[in-house]
Design an enzyme around this catalytic site. Structure first.
Site, short mmCIF file in Angstrom:
data_model
loop_
_atom_site.label_atom_id
_atom_site.label_comp_id
_atom_site.label_asym_id
_atom_site.label_seq_id
_atom_site.Cartn_x
_atom_site.Cartn_y
_atom_site.Cartn_z
N GLY A 1 0.85 -1.20 0.00
CA GLY A 1 0.00 0.00 0.00
C GLY A 1 0.87 1.24 0.00
O GLY A 1 2.05 1.18 -0.35
N ASN A 2 0.30 2.36 0.37
CA ASN A 2 1.08 3.60 0.46
C ASN A 2 0.45 4.52 1.50
O ASN A 2 -0.57 4.18 2.10
CB ASN A 2 1.18 4.28 -0.92
CG ASN A 2 -0.18 4.57 -1.50
OD1 ASN A 2 -0.91 5.38 -0.96
ND2 ASN A 2 -0.53 3.89 -2.59
#
Ligand code: C5P
Length: 403
Positions: A212-213
Site C-alpha cells: 500500500g502507500n
C-alpha cells in the site's frame, strides 16, 4: 464569491449539549456574508447564551411568543420569520424537537416558526446513540424526510452520555459545507456528474499483509465536498481510509484494491462529465495472494513476485469521449516535465502536480501545495494551503477550461 453571500439563514437551536458549538457556525456564516436570525427553544437557552448568539448574528435572538412592551406584551411574528429565510436550519435538533416537528406540536416559538415556514428546512439531529437509533425516532426522521425536510446525517464518536456511537451533531464546519452544498445547487456545476478517485489501494500479499502507500484520501474528499458545493452530483470511489465517510452526503463507494477501483470507475465512467483521479493507486500487486499467513521462516517467500495493476487513469484517457479528465502527479525529480509527459501519455485535460519536496504537502497532511497544468502546458503554481482551499483552487481552474 461565497455561495452563502447574501443568503438569509434562519437558525433554530433546540435544547441539546451540541448547542454550545452553534456560535462558531453563526460566526462562520456571518464571515461568509450570510444574514442570520436565531430562534431558540427555552431549553436551548440553558445550553448556550442568547447574548452570545445575538452579538455574533448581529440580530436579536428570539425564544418566546411575546416580548415585554411599554404597556403590554408584543407578539413575535413567527410567520414573518418563516417567510424571511432562504433556509431554516435547526441545529442541534433533539429527539424531542424532531418528534414535535413530526407531530405538528406547536409548543414554542421555534416550532411555530417551523410549522409556518415556507422556505426549505434542514435539520442536524443530535442525541444519544440509543435515542437516535430508536425506532420511534427513526420513524419521525423518516416522516420529516418524506415531507421534504433535509435530514442531515449524524457523526459517530463520543457522546455527552459517556457512550460512543452515532448521534453527534455534525461539526460547525460540516454544517457550513452542507449549507454551501444546498445553495450550490444553483451553481456552475449543477447537473454535472463528477467522478473522483481517492485514497490508496491495498494489494494483499496474504490475509494480514499488503502492499500500500501513505495516501490518506484527504485531498480526494476535499475535492468531493467542493464539487458538491458547486452543485455537482459526486461519486467518490475511495480506497482504505481513516476518514469518517458517513458524514459525506455524496455517493461513496469504498474499495480495497486497484482492480476493484477500476471496476467501479469504469462502471460510472460513461455517465461522467468530469473525472478527477486523486487516488494513489498501487502500481503493482503480488502475483499470488497466499490464502494463509506466510510464516516468518518460510524460505520460499524471500522474494515477492509482482504484476502490474490496471492503470485506471490511462484507461479513462483511452476511452474518453466527452469527459474532462484530470490526473494527479506526485513527483520527486524533474517534476514539471514528468507531469507534462503524463498529461500527454494518459490523454488528460489537466494534471495537478504535487511535490514531496515541500515538508507540509502531499500524503497524510492537511495541507498541500500544487501546480495546475492545463492541456496547453500552461502551469499555475499555488501556495501551500489547506486541502479544502486547494480543492477550491483546482475547481476554479477546471471552471476556466471546462465549458
Ligand atoms: O503514472 P502515475 O501513477 O504517476 O500517475 C498518477 C495518476 O494516475 C494519478 O492521477 C492516479 O490517480 C492515476 N493512477 C491510476 N491508476 C493507476 C496508477 C495511477 O488511476 N494504476
Amino acid at each position: 464569491m461565497s455561495l452563502l453571500q447574501g443568503k438569509k439563514i434562519l437558525l433554530g437551536i433546540t435544547g441539546g449539549i451540541a448547542a454550545y458549538k452553534i456560535p462558531l457556525l453563526v460566526r462562520a456564516l456571518i464571515k461568509q456574508g450570510a444574514q442570520v436570525r436565531v430562534i431558540m427553544t427555552p431549553a436551548a437557552t440553558d445550553f448556550v447564551a442568547p447574548l452570545t448568539l445575538s452579538v455574533l448574528s448581529q440580530n436579536e435572538v428570539l425564544s418566546s411568543f411575546t416580548t415585554p412592551g411599554k404597556d403590554h406584551a408584543v407578539w413575535t411574528d413567527h410567520v414573518a420569520l418563516g417567510a424571511w429565510g432562504d433556509l431554516f436550519l435547526i441545529a442541534p435538533a433533539t429527539a424531542n424537537s424532531i418528534s414535535a416537528m413530526a407531530h405538528a406540536k406547536c409548543n414554542n416559538l421555534l416550532m411555530a416558526t417551523y410549522l409556518s415556514a415556507r422556505c426549505p428546512v434542514m435539520i442536524a439531529p443530535a442525541m444519544d446513540l440509543d435515542m437516535y437509533a430508536h425506532a420511534a425516532n427513526q420513524k419521525n426522521l423518516a416522516t420529516l424526510a418524506a415531507q421534504g425536510v433535509h435530514v442531515l446525517p449524524v457523526a459517530s464518536g463520543p457522546l455527552a452520555s459517556g457512550l460512543s456511537g452515532k448521534g453527534r451533531m455534525l461539526e460547525p464546519d460540516a454544517l457550513l459545507s452542507e449549507l454551501e452544498t444546498f445553495f450550490g445547487h444553483t451553481a456552475p456545476l449543477k447537473g454535472k456528474n463528477i467522478l473522483i478517485t481517492a485514497g490508496p489501494t491495498y494489494e494483499a500479499i496474504d490475509p494480514v499483509r499488503f502492499i500500500g502507500n501513505h495516501s490518506s484520501g484527504k485531498m480526494g474528499v476535499a475535492l468531493a465536498k467542493q464539487a458538491q458545493q458547486l452543485g455537482a452530483e459526486v461519486t467518490l470511489i475511495i480506497g482504505p481510509t481513516a476518514i469518517d465517510l458517513t458524514t459525506l452526503s455524496c455517493q461513496v463507494t469504498s474499495v480495497t484494491t486497484a482492480q476493484q477501483m477500476q471496476e467501479q470507475v469504469m462502471a460510472h465512467y460513461a455517465a461522467t462529465d468530469i473525472a478527477i483521479a486523486a487516488a494513489a493507486v498501487a502500481d503493482y500487486r503480488p502475483k499470488i495472494r497466499m490464502d494463509q499467513k506466510i510464516k516468518k521462516n518460510n524460505q520460499d517467500f524471500q522474494t515477492l513476485e509482482l504484476v502490474a495493476t490496471p492503470d485506471i487513469l490511462a484507461e479513462m484517457g483511452a476511452q474518453k469521449t466527452h469527459q474532462f479528465l484530470i490526473g494527479f502527479a506526485l513527483e520527486t525529480t524533474d517534476e514539471l516535465a514528468h507531469a507534462k509527459n503524463k498529461l500527454k501519455s494518459k490523454n488528460l485535460d489537466a494534471i495537478v502536480l504535487n511535490s514531496l519536496q515541500d515538508p507540509d504537502a502531499g500524503f497524510g497532511h492537511d495541507t498541500n501545495k500544487i501546480t495546475y497544468i492545463d492541456k496547453d502546458g500552461n502551469s499555475t503554481p499555488f501556495d501551500l494551503k489547506s486541502k479544502d482551499a486547494v480543492a477550491k483552487d483546482i475547481f476554479s481552474q477546471i471552471l476556466k477550461n471546462y465549458a
